[in-house]
Design a protein around this motif. Structure first.
Motif, PDB file in Angstrom:
ATOM      1  N   SER A  20      -3.072   0.984 -17.215  1.00 26.16           N
ATOM      2  CA  SER A  20      -2.044   0.157 -16.122  1.00 26.16           C
ATOM      3  C   SER A  20      -0.507   0.388 -16.661  1.00 26.16           C
ATOM      4  CB  SER A  20      -2.807  -1.225 -15.954  1.00 26.16           C
ATOM      5  OG  SER A  20      -4.132  -1.061 -15.563  1.00 26.16           O
ATOM      6  N   ASP A  32      -2.529  -3.840 -11.588  1.00 25.03           N
ATOM      7  CA  ASP A  32      -3.197  -5.196 -11.885  1.00 25.03           C
ATOM      8  C   ASP A  32      -2.878  -6.051 -10.864  1.00 25.03           C
ATOM      9  OD1 ASP A  32      -4.950  -3.912 -13.420  1.00 25.03           O
ATOM     10  OD2 ASP A  32      -3.894  -4.475 -15.113  1.00 25.03           O
ATOM     11  N   THR A  43      -7.986  -4.430 -16.604  1.00 23.01           N
ATOM     12  CA  THR A  43      -8.207  -4.011 -15.137  1.00 23.01           C
ATOM     13  C   THR A  43      -9.513  -4.338 -14.837  1.00 23.01           C
ATOM     14  OG1 THR A  43      -6.663  -2.344 -15.295  1.00 23.01           O
ATOM     15  CG2 THR A  43      -8.004  -2.180 -13.634  1.00 23.01           C
ATOM     16  N   ASP A  63      -5.261   3.374 -10.145  1.00 22.20           N
ATOM     17  CA  ASP A  63      -5.486   2.791 -11.410  1.00 22.20           C
ATOM     18  C   ASP A  63      -7.020   2.269 -11.507  1.00 22.20           C
ATOM     19  OD1 ASP A  63      -4.711   2.290 -14.136  1.00 22.20           O
ATOM     20  OD2 ASP A  63      -4.645   0.049 -13.604  1.00 22.20           O
ATOM     21  N   VAL A  64      -7.799   2.843 -12.362  1.00 23.34           N
ATOM     22  CA  VAL A  64      -8.987   2.443 -12.785  1.00 23.34           C
ATOM     23  C   VAL A  64      -9.153   1.538 -13.869  1.00 23.34           C
ATOM     24  CG1 VAL A  64      -9.866   4.655 -11.457  1.00 23.34           C
ATOM     25  CG2 VAL A  64      -9.964   4.308 -13.944  1.00 23.34           C
TER      26      VAL A  64
HETATM   27 MG   LIG Z   1      -6.033  -1.452 -16.563  1.00 23.72          MG
END
Ligand SMILES: [Mg+2]
Ligand SMILES: Nc1nc2c(ncn2[C@@H]2O[C@H](COP(=O)(O)OP(=O)(O)OP(=O)(O)O)[C@@H](O)[C@H]2O)c(=O)[nH]1
Length: 635
Positions: A20, A32, A43, A63-64
């Protein structure tokens, strides 16, 4: 003008490795977005951003989360990626979810990526960095990341970011664009409401294009919705194309009805499925899986429980590859060729993945034959699939649109294959319906056999009524097909239709001596009554009331020697011809005829006169105007 294709890049990697932070450093957008994420510094769910490249092009970023218990959210994001940034913290190196994320991306058949060694500011020992790099190289060997560039980056100092952006830019040029001309398919990853707008969904558009005002279908609900507004990377747009991060403001559906995992699609294009033929491969680290193992199945943004039926073995061992049937507990949208991931139910663990071979196939009995069928299907070309699907529909035939559902390929491709099959004579097209030529051929042969059989068993009959023939040879058959088959046989001189009865041309009714005698007697009795013939049941009774009598009455009618003008009222054909001439002469001289006039003319009862005129109306010889009959068509 064709705009540059759109792409989506995703992060992947172990928890806390700086995914992130990297997205924020690259884009200025904090992915986030949840309060809980900010509080816990990790996250939890997918985050979204976009990156403007020096080339002027804008790409979407997903973004995971890296947490091992949040892999399900990672999977919802991983399905729509074109390229990955595999993030490895330089101070920690390869960790369990570095491996698991890479395994997942491999099952999803991702083709392009960059290794990003982050937190490079925390490592001062070059030997350590070399060690981590070596680890990553070993991990990437034999995967799509083999030979991928490794970029050293610090989100804190900004070191390496320019190089990373340049590398992303360069790699995008090598990517295949998603099919913009295919049907709309958008796996939903987020649903929310916005004051003044109502329901909003977001997702990566896998294929097709979506315009403002368009009507789409929500699957598996099969509900129709209208797109009130389209947004691309947070900006209002008239249209979005495949490969774009997309937000849609929908009308006609409540927020509560929608959830992640559902799909927005071109209406009537995809068929929700609970049964799939598939090829599955397990990880070397997976436990052996028994027949009917209960697993979690991930495709697109959907997660659903399933049972995996092993077709040709009792156990699927680590690292094995096998044809299976997946029985899903809830319907999902799947298309032949789709990649999916399987995870163990408990403990949560990625065990394998594979490729969809057939959607909603027949339920298969285990055994070598089923395994061979699925293996053959896996190898089949689109043309073969199209032909098999048409043949499967038999005499009912199928429409082109339905084939899209069966085969789930790109629209034009199916159309092209159908055209080719028609040209090669393997598929028959009648209006907009398609039939397998072999199936039709067999039905035609069967139709001739049935006619032969009927002629042999009931030689006195002229033929079979069309409807009866249809139900016996084309059960469930399409009317257009029956009509065309008959027409062909008539053209070929094999079959004829006489007074609505179908027979082989070579057939002529034959009668036993008793039947001939009966026919004569019936005809004589009716003819004797001349313009006032006896009722049919009276004739039958007079001649002994045997079933043979009514059969011969039928045969005389079929042969056209007796004509039933009204229920139970028959005239001999020659007598009826005489009446016809009298009626015509009368109308010619007087311009018309009434029931009373015909009654007087024939010196018969009103019952017969009325029945006759109604019969003449019915065959369009006369037409009724008030009490009078005129000629239907002026002479
Ligand atoms: Mg993250
Ligand atoms: N020194 C240094 N710290 C970093 C760098 N990148 C991230 N961090 C820190 O590492 C911690 C984790 O960073 P995140 O970006 O949240 O990690 P993540 O990979 O997104 O973690 P999950 O989303 O939970 O998987 C944070 O405290 C960051 O400030 C970097 O390049 N240098």
């Amino acid at each position: 003008m064709t705009a540059a294709p759109s792409f989506v890049i995703g992060t992947a990697g172990h928890i806390d490795h700086g995914k992130s932070a990297l997205v924020q450093a690259l884009t200025g957008i904090d992915p986030d977005r949840l309060e809980e994420e900010k509080r816990r510094g990790m996250t939890i769910d997918l985050g979204f951003a976009h990156l403007d490249l020096p080339s002027g092009r804008r790409v979407g970023i997903v973004d995971v989360p890296g947490h091992e218990r949040l892999i399900k959210n990672m999977l919802a994001g991983a399905g729509g990626l074109d390229m990955v940034l595999l993030v490895v913290a330089a101070d920690e190196g390869v960790m369990p979810q570095t491996r698991e994320h890479l395994d997942i991306l491999r099952f999803l058949r991702l083709r392009q990526g960059i290794v990003v060694l982050t937190k490079i500011d925390l490592v001062s020992d070059p030997d350590w960095t070399a060690l981590v790099e070596e680890d990553v190289r070993r991990l990437a060997a034999g995967t799509f990341l083999e030979g991928a560039p490794t970029v050293h980056v610090s989100a804190r100092t900004g070191e390496g970011l320019d190089r990373l952006v340049a590398e992303v830019n360069r790699r995008l040029d090598g990517l295949d664009a998603r099919p913009v001309d295919g049907p709309v398919r958008l796996p939903i990853d987020r649903v929310f409401t916005m004051t003044g707008f109502g329901t909003i969904v977001t997702g990566t558009l896998w294929s097709g294009r979506i315009r403002t005002g368009e009507v789409l279908e929500v699957l598996p609900l099969q509900a129709q919705v209208r797109v009130r507004q389209v947004q691309r990377h947070g900006e209002r747009a008239e249209e979005v194309t495949a490969g774009s991060r997309t937000a849609l403001n929908l009308v006609g559906i409540a927020r509560e009805a929608l959830e992640r995992g559902m799909v927005l699609a071109t209406p009537a294009t995809f068929q929700p499925a609970t049964l799939l033929d598939a090829r599955v491969r397990t990880l070397p680290s997976a436990p052996p899986l028994p027949h009917l193992a209960r697993l979690r199945f991930y495709l697109g943004t959907a997660e659903v429980l399933c049972r995996m039926a092993l077709l040709d073995r009792d156990r699927l061992r680590p690292g094995e590859d096998a044809p299976v049937q997946l029985r899903l507990e809830r319907p999902i949208v799947a298309v032949r060729g789709d990649a999916f991931v399987l995870r163990r139910y408990s403990p949560l663990l990625t065990v394998g993945g594979g490729e969809v071979i057939a959607v909603n196939p027949p339920r298969r009995r285990r055994g070598a034959a089923a395994a061979a069928t699925v293996a053959a299907l896996a190898e089949a070309k689109v043309g073969e699939l199209v032909q098999a699907a048409i043949a499967e529909r038999g005499l009912g035939g199928t429409a082109l649109e339905a084939l899209q559902l069966l085969v789930s390929q790109r629209r034009e491709q199916v159309g092209e294959e159908v055209a080719r099959l028609v040209q090669e004579g393997r598929v028959l097209q009648i209006q907009d319906r398609l039939f397998d030529a072999g199936v039709v051929e067999r039905a035609t042969v069967r139709m001739m056999e049935i006619l032969q059989e009927v002629h042999r068993q009931v030689p006195w009959r002229l033929g079979l009524p069309r409807e009866e023939l249809k139900t016996r040879t084309f059960p469930g058959g399409d009317d257009r097909l029956v009509a065309m088959t008959l027409e062909r046989l008539i053209d070929a001189g094999t079959v004829c239709i006489t007074r609505g009865l179908v027979s082989l041309r070579a057939h002529h009714p034959t009668y036993t001596p008793e039947e001939s005698t009966l026919r004569q007697a019936i005809l004589r009795a009716v003819r004797e009554g001349r313009f006032g013939p006896p009722a049919l049941d009276e004739v039958e009774q007079r001649l002994g009331g045997e079933p043979a009598t009514s059969r011969m009455v039928q045969s005389l009618q079929e042969a056209g020697e007796l004509v039933e003008v009204a229920p139970g009222i028959v005239f001999a054909a020659d007598v009826l011809e005489e009446i016809t001439r009298l009626v015509l002469t009368r109308i010619e001289s007087a311009g018309e005829i009434t029931v009373a006039q015909l009654r007087d003319l024939l010196a018969t009862s009103r019952k017969f006169a009325l029945a006759l005129l109604e019969y003449f109306d019915g065959i369009h010889l006369t037409r009724r105007v008030g009490d009078r009959r005129l000629l239907a068509k002026p002479l």
